[in-house]
Structures are given as structure tokens and as C-alpha cells.
Motif scaffolding. Structure first.
Motif, PDB file in Angstrom:
ATOM      1  N   ALA A 232       0.986  -1.052   0.004  1.00 14.65           N
ATOM      2  CA  ALA A 232      -0.084  -0.077   0.250  1.00 14.65           C
ATOM      3  C   ALA A 232       0.907   1.415  -0.030  1.00 14.65           C
ATOM      4  CB  ALA A 232      -0.917  -0.149   1.175  1.00 14.65           C
ATOM      5  N   ASP A 233       0.411   2.337  -0.741  1.00 13.75           N
ATOM      6  CA  ASP A 233       1.327   3.324  -0.743  1.00 13.75           C
ATOM      7  C   ASP A 233       1.365   4.084   0.445  1.00 13.75           C
ATOM      8  OD1 ASP A 233       2.787   4.146  -2.854  1.00 13.75           O
ATOM      9  OD2 ASP A 233       1.157   5.015  -3.899  1.00 13.75           O
ATOM     10  N   THR A 234       2.229   4.306   1.244  1.00 10.94           N
ATOM     11  CA  THR A 234       2.075   5.172   2.489  1.00 10.94           C
ATOM     12  C   THR A 234       2.015   6.294   2.078  1.00 10.94           C
ATOM     13  OG1 THR A 234       4.435   5.292   2.715  1.00 10.94           O
ATOM     14  CG2 THR A 234       3.537   3.423   3.658  1.00 10.94           C
ATOM     15  N   GLN A 235       1.479   7.119   2.903  1.00 11.42           N
ATOM     16  CA  GLN A 235       1.403   8.617   2.653  1.00 11.42           C
ATOM     17  C   GLN A 235       2.645   9.341   3.296  1.00 11.42           C
ATOM     18  OE1 GLN A 235      -0.145   7.384   5.427  1.00 11.42           O
ATOM     19  NE2 GLN A 235      -0.746   9.017   6.407  1.00 11.42           N
ATOM     20  N   TYR A 236       3.507   8.713   4.076  1.00 13.15           N
ATOM     21  CA  TYR A 236       4.566   9.015   4.308  1.00 13.15           C
ATOM     22  C   TYR A 236       5.961   9.109   3.454  1.00 13.15           C
ATOM     23  CZ  TYR A 236       2.241   7.911   8.613  1.00 13.15           C
ATOM     24  OH  TYR A 236       1.235   7.924   9.652  1.00 13.15           O
TER      25      TYR A 236
END
Lengths: 508, 338
Positions: A232-236
């Protein structure tokens, strides 16, 4: 701070932020509490200060009184000097004192002390002046008045001192108790804030370690062979975020590479297989053909000599017959390894029928229903003639009724349909199945055959057009004739066939 | 795919959670600190450490000098004066109250003059020394009003007092109210030392009423100079059963309380009627119980208030009424209940 901004922080920054935040909170709370304690202490300190200054005031007042008495008693100039000095000092003290009528008893007492002191100083001055002027009556009276006032002031100072000291003692007790309270409250506050900080730090570290755990899990899966993992694309955008993204890219490219590799391997092996099959069939056909002929050139020359001989003897029918025979064999030699146009194939069938009719004195009635526009369609060579030969040999030979073979070429929605129909013995379903599966072996020794069996034809058709349902046999059953249908797909009508194209691709 | 989406959602929720956690912990930290400190401050205030130095200042400073006898009475006068004064931007000091020694009225007057107060409210004596001091004060520009006891020969600006004659008549009427057929003798408790003039006027007021009813009026002068004499004297009167009066008239609160206590202690309640003075709580309670028949009170707060008014008026106009009379009020059992 916005979510976006926060997401861009690196782990290092995050950690620094957390600890700074925690420290700032604890520091702030401590600061606030110390300021509280300080303000309380200041209250006490102020009163103690006033106590001290009151004592000093009393001391100076005593000096004034003593020096005045001394002067009045001895008239010594030293005493006078001392009187002026202490009077001056005393006055300076008075300047700082409260002169307003205040509700607060201490302030009010201060005012009274101040005013009485001023009165006292005036009275003392009067006494001293009178002493100088030798006004005995006056100075004695003033001295007595001043002394009275002096005593009042002393009482007041003593009283005020006492009151303040009592207050201070009270305050001291209260301060002790309040410090206990402050200690408890501070402990509770710090405890709660520490707990908060721990929770906060747990949240933060979770935000760091969760993507890491996810990354490790994904890596495990990849190691286990499952390449379909996508993180999952982390938003960090911190270090872990960067690693996660790199991981994603890596798995995607590995997957793509493996897919490409697999595809090219598959198509290569398919092509090789096809080539092999094709070759086998060609070899088979050529072998059959070579077995069937002996020095065809010698045969053509001989046949041509026969045609010329027939011309010279004016035996026209014989000439045509021999010529057709020559054509038939030439075609056989030339075309076996290539594909041919439908027209050429049909011509070959006609030659064959002619020969057969000469041989069997016109027994076969051959009819054509042909769409001329389709004659340029390409099909493998030596396809129609073996089928017609079959229809002659196994269909109409030896029947009681007049044999009929019909060849029709027509266009359909999906391409071209070639139909060869006879009214001969027909075939059982069993025989049809056997033929379609290539299980029925033609007897090689058949003297009327050019050597190419139906099995060979079917295989070549399937390979050429690349489809399974190119060839079909239908029969109404025994004595009801047979029908052979060849469906040429539209893509195979002109130019290179699909199979050719594929083969070409592979060889490139 | 679904799992990934879930993860992503979780991530975003995680981000928001952190924000929420930060903000809520800041809020909680601030709140708990504030609450703790507020609690601490109230605790301290309850204990009285934080000196609420209102330090309200007033334009004028008056001294109330009354000596130390009959505190109930003068507390009430002072209360009236203080309240009135605060409305007029005047602070009235109960002069000498915080001093460790008991100074006489004269000495306190000297101090007040030395302290250059703006006005003096004085329970005067009729002696020449006090008169001279009052004159000294007025000469120094400090207006003086006498209260309850006058110094008529002095230059005092005004006298705030009661009509002692009608005061005495009120006492007499109360005796009649309490009297039955057997009443023959009434004892009036007086001060031995002085203030004789006022006492005598009250006494003549009482006699005026009782003589008409053929009730004998006796007096007992109590020596105020020696401590506790009041209590002893009253006890003696009550113990002496043969000569016991039918009623005792008390002209001050201390006598009233002593008489009441003696009756209770010696189990003589109902045998002797007490006509008391003033409406302090103890006295009021005794009236309620019926041990004291009634009390006559000077409206002391009004008295204090008048004193301040007189001084303020004099300061403002240079002129003020020389004699101001204060109402007196009767408190019987019925009124006491109210």
C-alpha cells in the motif's frame, strides 16, 4: 501543521519532534509551577522585608530621640549633629511610607506611624529651637510632647511588627501546607503528562514501525514466490516510505520481466513444434511421392513423345489423353512442396477425372459449380485431387447406378467453402471418425493412388490455416454418398496464410 | 487489492490519529495543568496565604475612640460608621484597636491628634483634660464629634446622643409592663465613676414613671475600675433573697448579660424581671427565652452613621447641627422572635 507537511518529515525529524514536544510540555508545566511557588514566596518575602524596615525605622527613631535628649541635656554640638543626621535619615524613611487612608490595617498603621512621626519631628524641632533660644518653658513642654509621641510611635511600630510577625508565622504554616499540596498536584500533573507522552510516542513509533512490518511481510511473500504483492502506498515520505516505493517498483519490474520471458519462451517452442510437424508431413508426402514415381523427367519426355506420335497418326483423343497425363504428373512434381491457387488445384482434379474417364470409359460424371472470383484463393497443393480420388476409389467405383461427383466452390460469411460430393457408397459414422482422427491407414499398395492419403491432407490443411475445423466429412450412411467440406477462413483467401506468417516470425 | 486499499485507509487513519493524539494531548496537558493550578490557588486562598490586599484607599481617615468598655455597643456603632464612611469615601478606624496596650480615651485622643487624622469620633468624658484635648484637636483643624457622652464645654463640632430622659421613661414603662401587684422595688444598676449626668437623667426618667405606680426605685453603683466588679455586684444582689428587688434595670450590655447569667445560675428565673439594654445576640436569645423581659436599644448603627455624616457635613460646609439625637428601640419577646 498540515497532514501534508507532517507526512514529509523524515523519521529523524519525527523523533526529534516527539521528544522536543514531550520535553516542552514537561518543561512548561514545571516552569508554570515554579512561578506559582515563587509568587507565593514573594508574598511572604514582602512581609518579612517590611518587618525588617520597620525595625530599622524604630532604630533610627530611637537615635533621634536619644540625640535630641542628649542635646537638650548637654547642648553638645556633637549631639546636635547626630540629631540632624538621624532626623534626616528618619525623614527619608518616612518618605517611603504609606500616607493614604487604606482599608488594610497594616497600611493604615503605617499611615498613622508616618503622620505621628512627622508630628514628632516637628515637636522635636520645636524643642531644639526653643533650647537654642533658651526658652526653657517651651522646650520642656515640646520635649514632653515629643516624648509622648515617641512612645506612641514606638508602640505602634512594635504593634505593627507584632501583627506582621503573627501574619508571617501564619503564612509560613500555610505555605508549608500549600507546598505539600503543590507537591501532590505537581506529581499528579507530571504523571498524567508523562502517560500522555508515552501514548503519543507509541502512536508515533507505530507510524514508523507499521510500514516497516508491512514491508517485511511483503518481502517474505516475495521470497516465498508470490510476486503479486503490492505494498500500500504510504502517505509518509520518510525513509520507510522511500523504501516501500522502491520495493513496489522492484516487484512490478520483476513481474514484468518474468512475464516477458515466459511469453517469448512459449512462442518459440510453439513455432518449433509447428515447424517440426510441418517438416514431418512434407517429408512423409515427398517420400510417398518419390516411392510413387520413377524418374518423372523420363516419364514426361516419354509422354511427350507419345503425344507427338499420336498427332502424327492423327489419333487426337490419344494425344489429349497423354497430354493430360503429362500435366497431371508435372503438377505433382512441381507443387507438392508449395501451396497453390484453387484454380490450379481444380485443373488438376479435371486432369485426373479425364484420365480416369478414359481409363474407365466415361463412368464418372463430374460436375463443377464454381464461383470464378474465388479461384485465386490459396490452399495447400495436392489437397483436392486426393479427396476426389477417394470419392472415385471408395465412393463410386463398383456401384450399380451412375456415379456423380460434384465440386462446388462458394463464398460464405467466414470465407470460402469447397464441397466435394459423390453419390457413392457413403461412409459410416465410425469410418468418418477414424478418418478424421487419422486412424485409418490407406493401403500403400493401392495402385490407383498417387500416394497421398486423407490423413495427410487433413493435417496439412489444419496446419496451413491454423484452425481445427477446416475439414469436415459428412455422409448420409451406406449407399447415400459422401460429402467433404473444406472451409477456408477469410484470412487464408489471399496472400500468406497465418501459419506461414507465424513460421516466418519464428525463423526471424 | 481490497487488502491494499484497507491498508492505505488504515495508514491515512493512522496519520489523522497522530494529529488527533497530538492535539488532544496538548489540550489535556493544558487543561490538567490549569485545573491543578486553579485547585491549588483556591486551596491557598481558602487558607488565606494570598493576602487579598484590596488596599482600597479613601480620601479621608476618621478615628473612632470609645475606650474599651461595652464592646458590643461600640462594635455596632463602629459598624454603622464604617459602612456610612465607605459610601462617603471615608475610612473610619477603630483607633487603638490593634495596639498591645490598653490606652485610655485621652491617650488615644492624643495619638489621633498626633496621627493627624481627618476627623475624630469620641466618646467623651466631662473632665477638663479631655475638653482641653478636644480643643487642641479642633485648633489643629481636626473636627471632633462626641458620641453618647458629650463634652459640652469643649469646642467639639457636634454631639450625637440619645434623649436620656425619654430613654429612662421607656425603661419605666417596661417595668410597669412587667409588673404585677406584688411589685414594690426596682433596682437600677449605675456606673460609679461618672458619666453621672446622663445616668441621672435616665434615672429621673425612670422615677418619673415608677413613682406614679408607687414602686420604689433603688440604685446600685458599680465600680467599673476594678475588673469583674459588675458580675460580683449583681450576684450579691440576687443572692440576698430577703432584699431581692422585683426587677433589675440594666443600662449597659455587660450588666444585662451578667444579670441574666446570675439568674440562670442561681435558679432565680421568673422571680426577678430584667429590663435589659441592647440587642446583642446573647441578650436577644435571653429575651426569646423569656429570661429577660425586654431590652431597650439605642440604634447604634444609626448612631455611628450619624457621626460620620456630621463630620463629612462639617468638612464640607464648616457647619453642623450641635446636637443630633438617635432613636432608641424597644425589643420585647415578640419582637425578638422576629
Amino acid at each position: 501543521m498540515s497532514l501534508k507537511l507532517k507526512s514529509d518529515f523524515t523519521i529523524r525529524t519525527k523523533l526529534v519532534l516527539i521528544f522536543t514536544f514531550a520535553s516542552v510540555i514537561v518543561f512548561g508545566v514545571n516552569l508554570y509551577m515554579y512561578s506559582n511557588i515563587n509568587s507565593d514566596l514573594k508574598v511572604i518575602e514582602n512581609v518579612y522585608l517590611s518587618n525588617r524596615s520597620l525595625n530599622e525605622l524604630g532604630g533610627v527613631l530611637g537615635e533621634v530621640q536619644d540625640s535630641m535628649y542628649e542635646y537638650l541635656n548637654t547642648k553638645s554640638s556633637a549631639a546636635l549633629e547626630e540629631y540632624y543626621r538621624s532626623g534626616q535619615e528618619f525623614s527619608s524613611y518616612l518618605d517611603d511610607m504609606n500616607g493614604a487612608a487604606s482599608e488594610d490595617y497594616a497600611s493604615l498603621m503605617e499611615k498613622n506611624i508616618r503622620n505621628m512621626s512627622l508630628e514628632y519631628l516637628e515637636e522635636a524641632e520645636t524643642a531644639v529651637t526653643a533650647k537654642r533660644g533658651r526658652n526653657i518653658e517651651k522646650y520642656k513642654e515640646s520635649y514632653e510632647n515629643a516624648t509622648d509621641t515617641y512612645q506612641y510611635i514606638s508602640t505602634y511600630i512594635y504593634s505593627l511588627n507584632n501583627e506582621q510577625f503573627r501574619d508571617n508565622s501564619n503564612n509560613y504554616e500555610i505555605l508549608l501546607v500549600s507546598l505539600k499540596y503543590l507537591e501532590i498536584i505537581t506529581t499528579v500533573i507530571l504523571f498524567v503528562i508523562t502517560a500522555l507522552n508515552i501514548i503519543l510516542i507509541m502512536f508515533f513509533t507505530n507510524s514508523i514501525t507499521t510500514p516497516l512490518r508491512r514491508l517485511a511481510k511483503a518481502a517474505d511473500e516475495v521470497a516465498g514466490g508470490n510476486l503479486d504483492v503490492l505494498l500500500a502506498d504510504t502517505q509518509y515520505n520518510d525513509e520507510v516510505g522511500v523504501v516501500s516505493k522502491a520495493f513496489n517498483k522492484m516487484t512490478v519490474s520483476i513481474r514484468d520481466y518474468i512475464a516477458k520471458l515466459k511469453e517469448s519462451m512459449e512462442s518459440e517452442s510453439r513455432a518449433k513444434e509447428k515447424e517440426l510437424v510441418m517438416e514431418t508431413h512434407l517429408k512423409d508426402a515427398q517420400l510417398k511421392y518419390l516411392q510413387a514415381q520413377i524418374n518423372p523427367h523420363f516419364l514426361f519426355n516419354t509422354l511427350n513423345a507419345g503425344v507427338q506420335l499420336a498427332m502424327m497418326e492423327e489419333a487426337e483423343n490419344t494425344g489429349i489423353f497423354i497430354e493430360k497425363m503429362a500435366e497431371f504428373f508435372r503438377y505433382n512434381i512441381k507443387k507438392i512442396s508449395e501451396d497453390a491457387s484453387l484454380r490450379e488445384e481444380i485443373e488438376l482434379v479435371e486432369s485426373y477425372i479425364y484420365i480416369m474417364n478414359v481409363r474407365f470409359s466415361g463412368e464418372i460424371d463430374f460436375r463443377k459449380e464454381i464461383d470464378e472470383s474465388l479461384l485465386e484463393a490459396r490452399i495447400p497443393s495436392m489437397v483436392l485431387q486426393p479427396i476426389v480420388e477417394n470419392a472415385v476409389s471408395y465412393g463410386i467405383r463398383g456401384i450399380e447406378w451412375a456415379g456423380l461427383i460434384t465440386l462446388s466452390v462458394s463464398s460464405t460469411e467466414s470465407g470460402v467453402l469447397i464441397r466435394i460430393q459423390d453419390n457413392g457408397r457413403g461412409m459410416t459414422e465410425e469410418t468418418i471418425a477414424k478418418v478424421m482422427n487419422g486412424e485409418l491407414k490407406k493401403e500403400d499398395s493401392d495402385k490407383n493412388s498417387n500416394g497421398i492419403g486423407l490423413g495427410n491432407v487433413i493435417s496439412r490443411l489444419k496446419l496451413y490455416f491454423g484452425t481445427e475445423d477446416v475439414f469436415e466429412i459428412r455422409s448420409g450412411g451406406t449407399d447415400h454418398g459422401t460429402e467433404v467440406l473444406i472451409s477456408i477462413p477469410a484470412s487464408g483467401i489471399s496472400g500468406l496464410s497465418e501459419a506461414d506468417r507465424r513460421i516466418e516470425q519464428v525463423s526471424k | 487489492m481490497i487488502k491494499e486499499k484497507m491498508d492505505r485507509l488504515k495508514d491515512m487513519r493512522g496519520g489523522n490519529l497522530i494529529l488527533i493524539a497530538i492535539f488532544s494531548s496538548i489540550i489535556v496537558a493544558v487543561m490538567i495543568t490549569g485545573l491543578g493550578m486553579a485547585y491549588y490557588q483556591t486551596k491557598i486562598r481558602d487558607m488565606g496565604l494570598v493576602d487579598e490586599q484590596t488596599n482600597k484607599s479613601y480620601a479621608q481617615h476618621y478615628a473612632l475612640i470609645a475606650g474599651d468598655d461595652d464592646d458590643y455597643f461600640w462594635d455596632s456603632v463602629y459598624k454603622g460608621a464604617l459602612e456610612k464612611g465607605k459610601n462617603q469615601d471615608v475610612y473610619v478606624e477603630r483607633f487603638g484597636e490593634n495596639l498591645p496596650l490598653d490606652y485610655s480615651v485621652r491617650e488615644l485622643l492624643k495619638m489621633a491628634i498626633a496621627a493627624r487624622v481627618d476627623g475624630i469620633i469620641l466618646k467623651a468624658g466631662d473632665d477638663s483634660e479631655t475638653t482641653a484635648l478636644i480643643d487642641k484637636a479642633t485648633d489643629a483643624g481636626i473636627p471632633v464629634v462626641t458620641v453618647l457622652q458629650d463634652a459640652p464645654k469643649s469646642k467639639r463640632q457636634s454631639f450625637i446622643g440619645v434623649n436620656h430622659y425619654s430613654f429612662g421613661k421607656k425603661y419605666g414603662k417596661q417595668v410597669l409592663d412587667a409588673a404585677d401587684q406584688s411589685f414594690s422595688k426596682v433596682l437600677v444598676l449605675l456606673d460609679e465613676d461618672g458619666a453621672g449626668k446622663n445616668q441621672n437623667i435616665i434615672l429621673s426618667g425612670i422615677r418619673e414613671v415608677l413613682d406614679g405606680a408607687k414602686i420604689a426605685t433603688e440604685t446600685l453603683a458599680i465600680d467599673r475600675q476594678s475588673a469583674f466588679s459588675s458580675e460580683e455586684a449583681i450576684r450579691e444582689v440576687i443572692v440576698d433573697t430577703e432584699n431581692m428587688p422585683d426587677a433589675i434595670i440594666c443600662l449597659n450590655t455587660v450588666d444585662t448579660v451578667c444579670a441574666y447569667q446570675a439568674l440562670v445560675d442561681l435558679n432565680k428565673v421568673g422571680e426577678v424581671e430584667i429590663i435589659g439594654y441592647y440587642d446583642s445576640d446573647i441578650v436577644l436569645e435571653a429575651v426569646n427565652k423569656g429570661i429577660i423581659h425586654s431590652t431597650i436599644a439605642i440604634n447604634t448603627e444609626q448612631m455611628g452613621s450619624y457621626c460620620v455624616e456630621a463630620l463629612v457635613q462639617y468638612k464640607k460646609t464648616g457647619n453642623v447641627n450641635k446636637n443630633i439625637l438617635v432613636n432608641s428601640q424597644l425589643i420585647t419577646r415578640e419582637e425578638g422572635r422576629r
